[in-house]
Design an enzyme around this catalytic site. Sequence first.
Site, mmCIF file in Angstrom:
data_model
loop_
_atom_site.group_PDB
_atom_site.id
_atom_site.type_symbol
_atom_site.label_atom_id
_atom_site.label_comp_id
_atom_site.label_asym_id
_atom_site.label_seq_id
_atom_site.Cartn_x
_atom_site.Cartn_y
_atom_site.Cartn_z
ATOM 1 N N GLY A 1 -4.184 -6.592 -2.830
ATOM 2 C CA GLY A 1 -4.922 -6.962 -4.035
ATOM 3 C C GLY A 1 -4.870 -5.934 -5.139
ATOM 4 O O GLY A 1 -4.082 -4.986 -5.122
ATOM 5 N N LEU B 1 -1.969 0.939 -2.513
ATOM 6 C CA LEU B 1 -3.216 0.686 -3.244
ATOM 7 C C LEU B 1 -3.966 2.002 -3.479
ATOM 8 O O LEU B 1 -4.561 2.217 -4.541
ATOM 9 C CB LEU B 1 -4.094 -0.298 -2.455
ATOM 10 C CG LEU B 1 -5.441 -0.675 -3.084
ATOM 11 C CD1 LEU B 1 -5.259 -1.363 -4.439
ATOM 12 C CD2 LEU B 1 -6.241 -1.585 -2.139
ATOM 13 N N ASP C 1 6.070 5.668 5.322
ATOM 14 C CA ASP C 1 6.145 5.510 6.786
ATOM 15 C C ASP C 1 7.190 4.472 7.188
ATOM 16 O O ASP C 1 7.342 4.187 8.371
ATOM 17 C CB ASP C 1 4.785 5.098 7.334
ATOM 18 C CG ASP C 1 4.300 3.805 6.714
ATOM 19 O OD1 ASP C 1 4.235 3.741 5.467
ATOM 20 O OD2 ASP C 1 4.012 2.841 7.450
#
Lengths: 834, 356, 178
Positions: B220, B247, B333
Amino acid sequence: MDNEIQKVLIIGGGPTEIGHETELDAACVQVIQAFKKQGIRSLLIDNNPFSVALEDVQPTNIFIQAVTANNVQRIIEREQPDAILASVGGVTAISVVQELQENGVLADNDVKTLGIPADALMDINNPDRLNDVMRHVGVPVIASETVGTLDEAINVATKIGYPVIVKPIAPRIDTNRMLCENEQDMISAISRGFSWSRFKQCVIEQSIVGYKEIELVSMRDAMGTQVLIAGLENIDPIGIHSGDSMVVTPTLTLSNEEYETLRDTAFAINNQFQFTGVVHTHFALGSSENSYYVTKVTPYNDRGTSLVACATGYPIAYVAANLYLNQKLTDVHLPEIYHFKQTALLEPSLDHVVVRIPLWPFEDVKNADQHLSTVMKSVGSTIGVGRSTEEAILKALRSSQFSPQDELPSMNDLTDSQLISQLIHPLSSRILVLIEALRRGYQIDELTELTKIDPFYFVKLRHILEIEDHIKAHPMGVDALHEGRYYGFGDGMIARIWHTDIDTVRKLGQDNHISPTYKGIEPSAGELLNSPTAYYSTFELENESQQISAKTVLVLGRGGNQLGPNASADYFTTEMLKQLRKSGYQTVIMNTNPNAGSLTATLSDKQIIDPVQLGDIMNVIAIEHPVKIFVPGNRHYLTRELRHRNYVISILPPDQEKRSELLNDHANIGLDLFVTEGHIVPILASDLRSDRGIATTLDQITLMRTPATLTDQQLTAIIAHAKDYLGAHKRTGMVQMLYTTNGQQAPQFAGVRPTRLTTIAYLNKVTGINWVRMLVRQALGEIDEDLIAKLAVDIRSDRRSQVRGTFPFKQLQLPDQLGLTTQEVGARISFETL
Amino acid sequence: MAQRFLILEDGSIYPGHSFGAGATTTGEIVFNTSMLGYQEIVTNQIYHNQIIVFSQPIIGSIGIAHDSYESILPTAKGMVVRDITDISKNRQRSLSLDQFLKQHNIPGISGIDTRHLIRQIKQTGTIKGSIVDVADDHAFDQLHATVLTNQQVAQVATPRPYPNPNQGYNVVVIDFGLKHGILRQLSKRDCNVTVLPWDASAQDIINLDPDGVLLSTGPGSPLDLPESVLDMIRTIEERIPLFAIGLGHELFALANGSEITKLKLSHHGANHPIRKIITNEIIYAMESEEYVVDPDSVDRDRLITTYLDLIDGSIQGLRHRDYPAFSVQFFPDGAPGPDDSVDLFDEFVEIMGTRE
Amino acid sequence: MAKVVVDAMAMQRALTRITYEIIEHNKGIDGLVILGIKTRGVYLAQRIASRLKQLENATVPVGELDVTQYRDDIEHDAQDVDPTVTVSKIDFPVTDKKVILVDDVLYTGRTIRAAMSAIMDLGRPKQINLAVLVDRGHRELPIRADFVGKNIPSSQQERIKVSVSEIDGQDSVEIIER
């Protein structure tokens, strides 16, 4: 950019043979283009008469000589190039440069090696040194130890764990690696091994037979920036040479973790060796975690890099050429034709699958052992591109068949024991046998156990059989047709299943709007919207390929390389494309050979990588509406079928109405002529010989030599005869008149035949006139008769030259034998020194 | 396989075949050009509320692996693929993608011209879609009426703290929809991790006396999170080494005066070259972004731009001028994607080492 | 016996981190000059300067200091020896500048003290900071590095060998037992 480099000697690949075909020359052409753009003068040594690169270099910079260390040394000493490039000449070029590095010629003449640093050159083919490098960068190394006694051998083998490989050190005879499953095998292998070894020593090595074979193709610049172009997955496990293996890209059965581990490893190795340009790294991947090995590092162009270039649309050889000159990857701009300006650094992401199936020469060389093993035997390959694995496999398989009718041979006459034997000891019919086993109800687990092929592929092959059943069960079914085409079945195959003809099948498709949709082959998976020039078909929603012009010529490529005239077909096709463009036509080429230079994006306006089969051709015609279709070399079934449907076909060299008119099956003099409506132009008279001397039959003629052993009188006589004869028999294009001579007697007419493709390539090199282009212009109706009248061909030239076919017998482990025209794998040309 | 449909807000209908769960779902259509790692992708919580289109046409070929989950309870709204292979037995793997999606009530649809779909949404921009049984007016009405939540973080992040004990540095991870790759990398470096909910306060964090704080990835818009999160970041960055991803990076930028813009179309893929500015190296990493830092808004007195995407020019990394606090937009990662930048975790650990 | 304690990647990271710390500490790069102590300190100084240039798009001057008296070529900062440091190449003023002194290994501190004297002879810097790739302890003077790549606690029997790719062909720090 490295300004110290102005003049580069490029080592060509030499004659086509098992191990390399046109891919090296195709890469060479791209390198020369890139060098030219950078203002570099390219010198080229090669003796392959079918080399397109030789057409692209100024004649003064060409050295038509065998690729040997001695010849290269002489050129270096005379021409004093700044650098030498071995990356487009395969293994031969690498070993020549290795030799010149070892004997100091490169250092003495201050010649740099491009792409592969001198130290690395010494390491890449030396297993011990390669292993040292692997240990240094932290890559697992296959366990191996040298032993000198049976006790040692047993201890080492027990420590490593069975199965093991026994290899004699410095063997007196050409031996294979011996695979030992247990101690008993090992004891017998080691005693043989000791007796073959000059030092009574053997290496005992951990066996990786059955491991997955994965290959990565990457690029590196002098700054150390690297980009991974693609991964290749061999469907067949280690134990079958990757050149004889079915290969798929992208990799389909690797986890992200496995893939990234291999990527990191490849990059680390490239860094350690300080390679620049393209690198092809081979891996063996075991089933347990972290069990992987590097099996081979090839920092140069080869069949793997050309497959990847073809599959991704990334111009590997062109970009690599810039990197050899120490340009940075961030600064390399791709040619306009590639339509994406985002530098050479976008890592290709594919939204299609490509499967490559090899082609073997066993139809033409019947006495070869047809088992697939660690020694490569295939002479060519075809690819299938699709949006599903099934589609890619089927397309590749359809193109790999020798029958022109788009049908797959049946394997149902194999007995069960033959079937099992062929599952364990595969032949060239490998994939058909796998399908047959599934048809007979073999379980996937069983097959995986027997073949070490990932079960994923059996799931896909079984699905193909299910679709086939569905098609069978629904004759003329609309859904069945859609499903069949969606998964790659050809119209010819479907017609045969339904016992109908191809037009009926196509009409059903047309009436029900089951139309092909062409998808671009480009490296961004649709993320960047520009349209590329290469396409393949599938049956989905969106078609991206539109008619390119009202003046288009469709050229039907020869497909995968085979023995015989095919070796020169790609050269012929490439020159054809160049002339068509020069004559103002837009060109569309269909081909399936990933190594074909004729598929290079800059040579034609559109490339369609689909089977060159009737249904697929008609699909292309329906979009492009070509004004003409050009066929290099004849393909009777296809051309008959296309003509039957009123398409305008030009077969080049022209298929004479009566192809050959032979009075007997023997000749020793050939006279090649170019014949137009108004003129008959003698080109070259030559001696026709077999590889061993006198040719007793026409198919033994694999050597041509000029000037012909004819007296002036005899030559005048045959020219007069040929003109008379051809004046009376209406033939145009290129023909070869055949004669027999015996000493001073008048030559006897033996017959007439169309000039072979191989011969035309030779004539081009000898006369300096590009006869392919003449033929194309003739077919286009562009021949200026006045110009032909003035054409100066010096048929009485006493410049000595020779072209000689080469044969694959040695690689097929056959004793030397008399080669036939149908068995030629390549040819070598020479001047003066005969 | 039953026929189902993918329908889009603009009225397009893509017929296909059902796999996975039979649920009817609605979400934003996003596409991912990664060639590997469908399992890692579909289990990544950043795809909460989204239907993922895979450009790689062959999906499902290696089943599901126990060690490749990026979350335990994936919340993607669907998978759209060209070709699905229902295979459950590749090496030690025992679960097929189809079974896995059924377990998690995520629908899939195969047989889609994904290349066309991607080319279409490249032009229309972000668009909503549904996977439905029948593509009728009712389905479109439902699609248009569905309002997707903007509370994704609250829905996917852990509601309560939990530890991931180890012997090394004491790290607090703020969970905005954490992908497991982050925890795996910290574990590999022996970090003693405590995961806190997304709304943890600076004091909650300081109470744990961490050597470093990591702001996780998540779904989001960063603009939908309350100002208190930014306050927390501003307090923490002054005191404790800070590493922020995805984010987290967007929040870090916001907290330091930058603005965030929504991309016309989100970008998910691992094939863009990224320039590491300090050394001029080129790296590749999984980028997955709907929102990016507006380059013009970066306050150069507070932040240094550290990574740039060479294809689209987007800012991929930032560092604070005054504090040991840094962030990346991409996923260092991997999982899936290249791990060229995995040593950012080492850098984080080394920074913690020097600030002891 | 040599043991690699910092590999190429880790050395890159250490220099990257030191660079950021320099920016952090100095609130930017205004008035900054970098002085490397020969031999390896100079290369490290240049790498830091090139990183600063990448980030800030401005050039920070780099100068060189020469250690003329040393016991061996691996550790000039050895015990019980006061090395002499001379200015070998500094073609810019240091007065009122913020000097970053760069060396590969910090050991007794004697080289640094000598280096600071040499700098003071040139002018009056606003401040001097010390950046070292390795701090191995065993200080004999009250000197402390402001920026440390890696602390390597070592015994005096061990030697620390720093290699840089510019002259040694590789980047590494090794501990060698004498």
